[in-house]
Design a protein around this motif. Structure first.
Motif: not given
Length: 268
Positions: A206-220
């Motif tokens: 997956v893209s680095p953008k996807w990884v960043i967004k996924r970890y932020r959604l984990h936090e949310a």
């Protein structure tokens, strides 16, 4: 070996309800496999005489090899949530690879595995039946993990410097909330954005953008579950969103519920 690791339940939606239905433990790999494997995980349940339970997971950017009776598979990253029906009596043993940890074994672009799964034979050229039985037949966790470890050690690849670099970048993205854009991650790594994107496609899937967004959604999701999200605007900003509407849209697109609906579900 006392190999239990105390990782968080980020990504397990409504984790408190799940704790009442099954047990989950995580165990660290041996030194020999520490460059490839993040941890082993074991889930066991006994819901005989009870209603089945559906557990939804907001997946991490990791490949998992899951040993399950008659269903052993290697699962690539799922870009949507995944839901597992837990019923009756049973258990599974999983190997969670580091974000770039499975590529050295498979030697194929990980984007080929995203949103799909393959058999043990497709990946390693062996049938899963005997190994599956050997791992799942143990009542104790330790020998089950040792057998899974021995399978990988027999096929141990050479260290891959690119994989090590990508694992470090993903770890930094996970741990540093200040990284909210690909440019931030690339700058931190001293790497061109296009180079990072190509490496992520090959080694992670997956893209680095996807990884960043996924970890932020984990936090949310974790903040919502803990009751820590009282100010939507502030939470959105902390997670790197310009406004709360974009955050709510992304959350709903992945979790299939708005943050408000998710909170109501937790209370229910």
């Amino acid at each position: 070996m006392d190999s239990t690791v105390g990782t968080t339940g980020k990504g397990i939606l409504n984790a408190k309800a799940g704790e009442q239905k099954y047990s989950l433990s995580r165990h660290q790999p041996s030194e020999e496999l520490s460059g490839f494997v993040q941890h082993y995980w074991v889930v066991r349940w006994d819901l005989r005489g009870q209603e089945p339970y559906r557990q939804t997971v907001l997946t991490h950017p990791n490949v998992n090899l899951v040993f399950e009776k008659d269903s052993t598979r290697i699962y690539g990253i799922s870009r949507a949530t995944t839901t597992r029906l837990v019923e009756g009596f049973g258990g599974v043993v999983g190997i969670k690879f580091k974000p770039a940890g499975f590529y050295p074994f498979w030697k194929t672009s990980m984007s080929e595995l995203t949103d799909r799964s393959i058999s043990l034979k497709e990946a390693f050229g062996v049938e899963s039946g005997q190994l599956e039985d050997e791992i799942l037949s143990h009542d104790e966790i330790e020998p089950a993990i040792e057998r899974a470890e021995s399978f990988l050690i027999e096929r141990l690849p050479e260290p891959d410097s690119n994989a090590e670099l990508i694992n470090e970048i993903v770890r930094t993205i996970r741990d540093d909330r200040k990284i909210v854009k690909v440019e931030d991650a690339a700058s931190r790594a001293g790497m061109h954005i296009r180079t990072m994107q190509r490496l992520f496609d090959r080694y992670v899937g997956v893209s680095p953008k996807w990884v960043i967004k996924r970890y932020r959604l984990h936090e949310a999701a974790e903040a919502l579950e803990k009751g820590e999200a009282q100010d939507w605007v502030q939470l959105s900003l902390e997670l790197g969103y310009y406004d709360q509407s974009h955050f709510i849209r992304d959350f709903k697109a992945v979790v299939a519920r708005s943050p408000e609906e998710y909170i109501r579900g937790l209370h229910a």
